[in-house]
Design a protein around this motif. Structure first.
Motif, short mmCIF file in Angstrom:
data_model
loop_
_atom_site.label_atom_id
_atom_site.label_comp_id
_atom_site.label_asym_id
_atom_site.label_seq_id
_atom_site.Cartn_x
_atom_site.Cartn_y
_atom_site.Cartn_z
N PRO A 127 0.80 -1.24 0.00
CA PRO A 127 0.00 0.00 0.00
C PRO A 127 0.82 1.28 0.00
N THR A 128 2.04 1.22 0.52
CA THR A 128 2.86 2.43 0.54
C THR A 128 3.67 2.60 -0.73
N ALA A 129 3.59 1.63 -1.64
CA ALA A 129 4.36 1.71 -2.89
C ALA A 129 3.78 2.79 -3.80
N MET B 238 -0.56 5.93 -6.56
CA MET B 238 -0.96 6.66 -7.76
C MET B 238 -2.31 6.19 -8.30
N GLN B 239 -2.64 4.92 -8.08
CA GLN B 239 -3.90 4.40 -8.62
C GLN B 239 -5.00 4.34 -7.57
N SER B 240 -4.69 4.67 -6.32
CA SER B 240 -5.67 4.51 -5.25
C SER B 240 -6.86 5.46 -5.40
N THR B 241 -6.62 6.69 -5.83
CA THR B 241 -7.73 7.65 -5.97
C THR B 241 -8.73 7.21 -7.04
N PRO B 242 -8.31 6.79 -8.23
CA PRO B 242 -9.28 6.28 -9.20
C PRO B 242 -10.05 5.06 -8.68
N ILE B 243 -9.40 4.25 -7.83
CA ILE B 243 -10.11 3.09 -7.25
C ILE B 243 -11.29 3.57 -6.41
N CYS B 244 -11.03 4.54 -5.54
CA CYS B 244 -12.12 5.11 -4.73
C CYS B 244 -13.14 5.80 -5.63
N GLY B 245 -12.63 6.48 -6.66
CA GLY B 245 -13.51 7.22 -7.57
C GLY B 245 -14.41 6.34 -8.41
N SER B 246 -14.09 5.05 -8.52
CA SER B 246 -14.95 4.15 -9.29
C SER B 246 -16.31 3.99 -8.63
N CYS B 247 -16.38 4.23 -7.32
CA CYS B 247 -17.67 4.21 -6.61
C CYS B 247 -18.14 5.63 -6.30
N HIS B 248 -17.21 6.46 -5.81
CA HIS B 248 -17.55 7.82 -5.39
C HIS B 248 -17.27 8.80 -6.54
N TYR C 189 3.69 13.49 -8.18
CA TYR C 189 4.15 13.48 -6.79
C TYR C 189 3.41 12.40 -6.01
N VAL C 190 4.15 11.46 -5.45
CA VAL C 190 3.56 10.33 -4.74
C VAL C 190 2.96 10.76 -3.42
N GLU C 191 3.58 11.72 -2.75
CA GLU C 191 3.19 12.07 -1.39
C GLU C 191 2.00 13.02 -1.31
N THR C 192 1.50 13.52 -2.42
CA THR C 192 0.34 14.40 -2.35
C THR C 192 -0.86 13.64 -1.80
N ALA C 193 -1.78 14.34 -1.16
CA ALA C 193 -2.88 13.70 -0.44
C ALA C 193 -3.80 12.91 -1.36
N ARG C 194 -4.04 11.66 -0.98
CA ARG C 194 -5.02 10.80 -1.66
C ARG C 194 -6.23 10.62 -0.72
N CYS C 195 -7.24 9.95 -1.22
CA CYS C 195 -8.48 9.80 -0.45
C CYS C 195 -8.23 9.27 0.96
#
Length: 416
Positions: free
Chosen positions: A271-273, A278-288, A309-315
């Motif tokens: 999860p920290t990779a 980078m793909q976590s936000t679209p994953i959440c966005g597939s529902c929300h 930038y990897v460290e920018t805030a994700r969901c």
């Protein structure tokens, strides 16, 4: 027992044995081995020695060309080493035996496993005989023995023999999952680091009673996945069930996500990779979808998308990953009383004024954010007006410039 043969030479006296379609060359040493087995291994019937007298030959084949040799030493150390040959090959009553013998029935001893297997996706004994998973019947070892095909380190390779095969996958409409697993966090931990506690195929799917993921009794059925993953990730599962997603699934609302919806089933990343973040936000966005569209308008999203930038805030940096709660819940990190702490994880010195920022403000709907709506409208009109003005200005300038060039050329005349 009848044997027919002839001596072929004096230097290495040997016999050519013909036995019901099987042809082999055997030395007098084989007979000596058989005799020693009878004398020094009293627990074995003489038939055992007679069997190895022929089947110990590594080149022995049946009429169809299949190798039917048995390594006596390996068999003796195996889990079946205490058995007599005819305890499994029950139709063999005498020697020589018929060329075609009955198929060994493992369920005579392993009735419990046979019952489980009968109701599983591997119930077809032709495509999935016991030996397809456990290996050579004469070299079966306990599952905690490193030589066993079902030893934790060997399980992926054993399952991958079928599930890493495109032909088998295409035949049954299955995905080829073996390569994905090897590259996953579980596969790397097991095969590269040697961590036996890392999840292998059996950890999630079981061993004999493997069911389709569409079966409600399967550990990989959607409603059961949190508990399946929870056998290793107990703390995370407890947090998940405290959150809105876990409560929804517990209430039977299968539209809510479970572990595999966010992490996938086989290609699970750390999860920290960077790749997962980078793909976590679209994953959440597939529902929300509504929240995703507003997030994409923010500095956080644009910084991550444009600059990578990897460290920018994700969901999940703001909402948590598993214990996701509504903003009205006092325990939620996005509750009004917790925002300073939540934003302060990245923005040192964050205060009450700072957290007035609206990360999901919708500038496209006047009713929700009227001020932002008109500011956005003004800025868009200003941008369009400026660009339109400069396009017209530049076009007219080019026309005039060209006109001046033609006029000067005409004034100079043709001989200038």
């Amino acid at each position: 027992m009848s044997r027919a043969g002839k001596v072929r030479g004096s230097s290495t006296a040997s016999w050519e044995l013909r036995h019901n379609g099987m042809t082999k060359r055997n030395t007098f040493g084989m007979a000596a081995v058989a005799l020693l087995l009878v004398v020094f291994v009293p627990g074995r019937a003489s038939a055992q020695a007679d069997c190895l007298a022929c089947h110990a030959d590594k080149g022995l084949q049946d009429a169809a060309g299949h190798n039917i040799s048995v390594d006596g030493e390996t068999f003796a150390r195996s889990i079946h080493g205490s058995l007599k040959c005819n305890e499994c090959h029950a139709d063999i009553k005498e020697y020589p035996h018929p060329d075609k013998i009955a198929k060994v029935k493992c369920d005579i001893c392993h009735s419990g496993q046979a019952t489980e297997l009968a109701g599983s996706v591997h119930s077809d004994g032709v495509e999935h005989p016991c030996t397809s998973c456990h290996g050579d019947a004469h070299a079966v070892f306990t599952k905690d023995d490193k030589r066993s095909a079902v030893y934790p380190l060997n399980v992926p390779k054993t399952c991958g023999a079928c599930h890493g095969n495109n032909g088998m996958a295409q035949k049954h409409g299955l995905a080829t999952v073996f390569p994905s697993y090897l590259d996953s966090i579980h596969g790397s931990a097991l095969t590269k680091e040697g961590l036996l506690v890392a999840a292998n195929c059996q950890s999630c799917h079981g061993s004999h009673h493997i069911l389709s993921r569409k079966d409600a009794k399967s550990p990989t059925f959607k409603a059961n996945i949190p508990n399946t993953c929870g056998t290793c990730h107990a703390g995370i599962t407890a947090n998940y069930y405290d959150g809105v997603h876990g409560r929804a699934v517990a209430a039977g609302k299968m539209g809510a996500p479970v572990c595999s919806d966010c992490h996938t089933a086989h290609a699970i990343e750390q999860p920290t990779a960077a790749g997962f973040r980078m793909q976590s936000t679209p994953i959440c966005g597939s529902c929300h979808k509504d929240k995703f569209s507003t997030y994409r308008d923010t500095f956080h999203s644009q910084l991550g998308a444009l600059g990578g930038y990897v460290e920018t805030a994700r969901c999940w940096d703001c909402h948590e990953a598993h214990d996701v709660r509504p903003a009205s819940d006092p325990h939620s990190p996005v509750h009004g009383t917790n925002l300073v702490t939540t934003c302060g994880k990245c923005h040192a010195g964050a205060n009450l004024s700072f957290v007035q920022y609206q990360p999901h403000a919708n500038a496209r709907v006047r009713k929700l954010n009227p001020a932002l709506f008109f500011v956005r409208l003004f800025m868009n009109l200003l941008l369009i007006s400026v660009l339109t003005f400069f396009v017209i200005h530049t076009t007219l300038w080019l026309i005039r410039s060209r006109y001046e060039q033609v006029k000067k050329a005409a004034e100079r005349g043709p001989h200038a």
